[in-house]
Scaffold this active site. Structure first.
Site, PDB file in Angstrom:
ATOM      1  N   GLU A 249     -10.253 -13.150  12.074  1.00 51.14           N
ATOM      2  CA  GLU A 249     -10.098 -14.010  11.010  1.00 51.14           C
ATOM      3  C   GLU A 249     -11.044 -13.319   9.703  1.00 51.14           C
ATOM      4  O   GLU A 249     -10.333 -13.257   8.669  1.00 51.14           O
ATOM      5  CB  GLU A 249     -10.673 -15.322  11.214  1.00 51.14           C
ATOM      6  CG  GLU A 249     -10.819 -16.271   9.958  1.00 51.14           C
ATOM      7  CD  GLU A 249     -11.403 -17.617  10.253  1.00 51.14           C
ATOM      8  OE1 GLU A 249     -11.789 -17.806  11.514  1.00 51.14           O
ATOM      9  OE2 GLU A 249     -11.734 -18.263   9.151  1.00 51.14           O
ATOM     10  N   GLU A 374     -24.715 -14.579   4.317  1.00 53.98           N
ATOM     11  CA  GLU A 374     -25.742 -14.353   4.882  1.00 53.98           C
ATOM     12  C   GLU A 374     -25.539 -14.138   6.697  1.00 53.98           C
ATOM     13  O   GLU A 374     -26.245 -13.523   6.964  1.00 53.98           O
ATOM     14  CB  GLU A 374     -26.647 -15.840   4.804  1.00 53.98           C
ATOM     15  CG  GLU A 374     -27.043 -15.993   3.335  1.00 53.98           C
ATOM     16  CD  GLU A 374     -26.102 -16.432   2.192  1.00 53.98           C
ATOM     17  OE1 GLU A 374     -24.986 -16.729   2.775  1.00 53.98           O
ATOM     18  OE2 GLU A 374     -26.069 -16.070   1.109  1.00 53.98           O
TER      19      GLU A 374
HETATM   20  C1  LIG Z   1     -12.000 -24.384   1.970  1.00 45.54           C
HETATM   21  C2  LIG Z   1     -12.638 -24.402   3.486  1.00 45.54           C
HETATM   22  C3  LIG Z   1     -11.807 -24.284   4.348  1.00 45.54           C
HETATM   23  C4  LIG Z   1     -12.294 -24.157   5.849  1.00 45.54           C
HETATM   24  N1  LIG Z   1     -11.361 -24.199   6.875  1.00 45.54           N
HETATM   25  C5  LIG Z   1     -11.968 -24.249   8.075  1.00 45.54           C
HETATM   26  C6  LIG Z   1     -11.124 -24.317   9.250  1.00 45.54           C
HETATM   27  O1  LIG Z   1      -9.974 -24.270   9.022  1.00 45.54           O
HETATM   28  N2  LIG Z   1     -11.630 -24.536  10.395  1.00 45.54           N
HETATM   29  C7  LIG Z   1     -13.094 -24.498  10.617  1.00 45.54           C
HETATM   30  O2  LIG Z   1     -13.589 -24.552  11.655  1.00 45.54           O
HETATM   31  N3  LIG Z   1     -13.976 -24.437   9.527  1.00 45.54           N
HETATM   32  C8  LIG Z   1     -13.445 -24.269   8.387  1.00 45.54           C
HETATM   33  N4  LIG Z   1     -14.243 -24.070   7.031  1.00 45.54           N
HETATM   34  C9  LIG Z   1     -15.625 -24.075   7.474  1.00 45.54           C
HETATM   35  C10 LIG Z   1     -16.402 -22.911   7.037  1.00 45.54           C
HETATM   36  O3  LIG Z   1     -16.121 -21.905   8.124  1.00 45.54           O
HETATM   37  C11 LIG Z   1     -17.817 -23.375   6.858  1.00 45.54           C
HETATM   38  O4  LIG Z   1     -17.855 -23.717   5.467  1.00 45.54           O
HETATM   39  C12 LIG Z   1     -18.800 -22.091   7.063  1.00 45.54           C
HETATM   40  O5  LIG Z   1     -18.772 -21.384   8.330  1.00 45.54           O
HETATM   41  C13 LIG Z   1     -20.344 -22.352   6.420  1.00 45.54           C
HETATM   42  O6  LIG Z   1     -20.769 -23.547   7.290  1.00 45.54           O
HETATM   43  P1  LIG Z   1     -21.174 -24.721   6.282  1.00 45.54           P
HETATM   44  O7  LIG Z   1     -20.459 -24.899   5.223  1.00 45.54           O
HETATM   45  O8  LIG Z   1     -21.711 -25.947   7.118  1.00 45.54           O
HETATM   46  O9  LIG Z   1     -22.762 -23.973   5.597  1.00 45.54           O
HETATM   47  P2  LIG Z   1     -24.188 -24.289   6.294  1.00 45.54           P
HETATM   48  O10 LIG Z   1     -24.103 -23.560   7.674  1.00 45.54           O
HETATM   49  O11 LIG Z   1     -24.841 -25.408   6.337  1.00 45.54           O
HETATM   50  O12 LIG Z   1     -25.071 -22.943   5.397  1.00 45.54           O
HETATM   51  C14 LIG Z   1     -25.443 -23.435   4.039  1.00 45.54           C
HETATM   52  C15 LIG Z   1     -26.421 -22.250   3.627  1.00 45.54           C
HETATM   53  O13 LIG Z   1     -27.296 -21.683   4.651  1.00 45.54           O
HETATM   54  C16 LIG Z   1     -27.244 -20.572   4.859  1.00 45.54           C
HETATM   55  N5  LIG Z   1     -27.486 -20.146   6.277  1.00 45.54           N
HETATM   56  C17 LIG Z   1     -27.060 -20.798   7.384  1.00 45.54           C
HETATM   57  N6  LIG Z   1     -27.702 -20.467   8.427  1.00 45.54           N
HETATM   58  C18 LIG Z   1     -28.447 -19.098   8.052  1.00 45.54           C
HETATM   59  C19 LIG Z   1     -29.114 -18.196   8.560  1.00 45.54           C
HETATM   60  N7  LIG Z   1     -29.207 -18.360  10.072  1.00 45.54           N
HETATM   61  N8  LIG Z   1     -29.760 -17.269   7.989  1.00 45.54           N
HETATM   62  C20 LIG Z   1     -29.362 -17.189   6.789  1.00 45.54           C
HETATM   63  N9  LIG Z   1     -28.849 -18.094   5.951  1.00 45.54           N
HETATM   64  C21 LIG Z   1     -28.405 -19.296   6.835  1.00 45.54           C
HETATM   65  C22 LIG Z   1     -25.655 -20.129   4.692  1.00 45.54           C
HETATM   66  O14 LIG Z   1     -25.354 -18.825   4.581  1.00 45.54           O
HETATM   67  C23 LIG Z   1     -25.293 -20.816   3.476  1.00 45.54           C
HETATM   68  O15 LIG Z   1     -25.563 -20.104   2.118  1.00 45.54           O
HETATM   69  C24 LIG Z   1     -13.693 -24.108   5.830  1.00 45.54           C
HETATM   70  C25 LIG Z   1     -14.354 -24.419   4.652  1.00 45.54           C
HETATM   71  C26 LIG Z   1     -14.009 -24.648   3.397  1.00 45.54           C
HETATM   72  C27 LIG Z   1     -15.028 -24.699   2.244  1.00 45.54           C
END
Ligand SMILES: Cc1cc2nc3c(=O)[nH]c(=O)nc-3n(C[C@H](O)[C@H](O)[C@H](O)COP(=O)(O)OP(=O)(O)OC[C@H]3O[C@@H](n4cnc5c(N)ncnc54)[C@H](O)[C@@H]3O)c2cc1C
Length: 386
Positions: A249, A374
């Site tokens: 991916e 990140e």
């Molecule tokens: C339009 C869209 C389509 C998507 N499609 C899919 C899909 O088809 N299937 C699916 O399963 N998911 C999907 N996603 C989800 C996507 O993979 C997640 O949004 C992504 O993995 C980030 O997770 P989160 O949004 O919960 O952010 P969070 O994990 O809550 O992170 C928030 C912030 O904290 C930072 N952060 C978190 N952990 C750490 C760490 N350990 N160290 C430093 N910084 C950190 C992150 O980098 C980010 O800046 C989609 C998302 C969007 C917006």
């Protein structure tokens, strides 16, 4: 940007596919894409049309209706779909099915599972989605709470998923579930859920900054009964499957980004050559030419890293670090190049007319989706022993 040379790992025989995807995008997507973005979806028939043209099964064997190609064919499809003419939303919707949901079913699935989901999936008759992210588990994949409890003959699933591309229209969901009481990496398994199973509900369609024509769904599962045959791969072996899938991916996201960068450079050159200010073309200003030169340099470096990673991936090397680097580099670079292109277009770039405002909005998901910048830096630094 390749000055007519076919860069490795691609070969002469790949050019035909490249041309046919370009033609398809120009003739069958570009004329409609603005309307689809406005409507917040593209027609379901587009999957069937892509199936008819063979684009959904490029790397699957012919006995499953595929084209018997390789990952390189899939890479060409993604690169050309992203180059210009289609939106990020159209590319995301088609690829979430063809390149993200179906590959794990093919790779980890048995014959019954391939017949049930790959064969109609390749024809575009059944649409798939990959369900990993949950309201409380994004980057922290191991924190998945959707629970599958073993019962006689199958599983009972309760939980929810969010941000699922194709979540609203998917017929099958390749769904990460927790199958042990304990948390952590060990107790995750993949079950393929079908949207007509009682208790499977689409609870929302999300409004987003970009990717407007792809549906991004919220899902809820209440006592969904899933038969044993729907378990994909090993019970409790799901974390390995997640990681294997992420590699492809992320690499595809990098490939799509280099295609999109080429498209933006073409747009910047064409517009700035035509537009006049102070009685001369915008491209005649040194600052514009230098901006485009920088964009081309960034694109060449991005392509070199991405293609080299693709070559090594296809040869079976462990490219965890390189894939993370390619994703990190290309997604930020694309946002920057889209922003520079809007700047070259001036006020018109900010308007809908030329579609570059959409390119900028669509690009912004890159540093977040499929693992954030990140997290990529975490992986890269870990592989360096830090
Ligand atoms: C339009 C869209 C389509 C998507 N499609 C899919 C899909 O088809 N299937 C699916 O399963 N998911 C999907 N996603 C989800 C996507 O993979 C997640 O949004 C992504 O993995 C980030 O997770 P989160 O949004 O919960 O952010 P969070 O994990 O809550 O992170 C928030 C912030 O904290 C930072 N952060 C978190 N952990 C750490 C760490 N350990 N160290 C430093 N910084 C950190 C992150 O980098 C980010 O800046 C989609 C998302 C969007 C917006």
């Amino acid at each position: 940007m390749d000055q007519g040379r076919i860069p490795p790992p691609f070969e002469e025989h790949h050019s035909e596919l490249r041309e046919s995807v370009r033609r398809f995008v120009v003739n069958e997507i570009e004329p409609h894409v603005a309307e689809w973005e406005e409507r917040r979806e593209f027609p379901r028939e587009l999957y069937e049309r892509c199936g008819e043209l063979g684009f959904l099964g490029l790397k699957f064997p012919t006995e499953y209706g595929g084209q018997g190609g390789t990952h390189l064919d899939d890479a060409i499809w993604v690169e050309e779909l992203s180059r210009r003419g289609a939106s990020g939303g159209v590319a995301a919707g088609l690829n979430a099915h063809a390149s993200i949901a179906m590959p794990p079913v093919f790779e980890f699935g048995d014959e019954w599972q391939r017949q049930r989901w790959i064969v109609p999936g390749v024809r575009g008759e059944k649409i798939g989605a990959l369900g990993i992210t949950e309201p409380g588990a994004g980057s922290d994949v191991a924190n998945i709470r959707t629970r599958a409890v073993k019962v006689d003959g199958g599983w009972v699933v309760n939980g929810s998923k969010t941000f699922i591309t194709n979540g609203v229209r998917a017929d099958f969901l390749v769904c990460a579930c927790r199958t042990t009481e304990e948390g952590g990496h060990g107790g995750i398994s993949f079950l393929v859920l079908e949207s007509d199973m009682p208790g499977y509900e689409v609870t929302g369609k999300l409004e987003k900054l970009g990717w407007h024509s792809s549906d991004t769904g919220e899902l809820s599962f209440t006592d969904v009964e899933v038969p044993d045959e729907h378990l994909l791969g090993e019970e409790n072996g799901g974390f390995g499957l997640i990681m294997a899938n992420f590699a492809w991916e992320r690499l595809l996201m990098a490939i799509g980004a280099v295609g999109a960068m080429d498209g933006l450079i073409d747009k910047a050159i064409a517009y700035s050559s035509e537009r006049e200010a102070f009685g001369r073309s915008v491209s005649s200003f040194q600052v514009t030419r230098h901006k485009i030169a920088e964009m081309a340099t960034t694109t060449a470096a991005s392509r070199a890293l991405t293609y080299d990673t693709l070559r090594r991936f296809v040869e079976g090397e462990d490219v965890t670090r390189e894939v993370s680097m390619a994703k990190l580099m290309t997604q930020r670079a694309l946002v920057d190049i889209a922003d520079q292109t809007v700047q070259i277009f001036g006020g018109w770039g900010y308007m809908r007319e030329y579609g570059v405002e959409r390119d900028l909005r669509d690009a912004r998901l890159g540093p977040i989706g499929g693992g954030t910048d990140e997290i990529m830096k975490e992986i890269i630094s870990k592989t360096m022993g830090l």
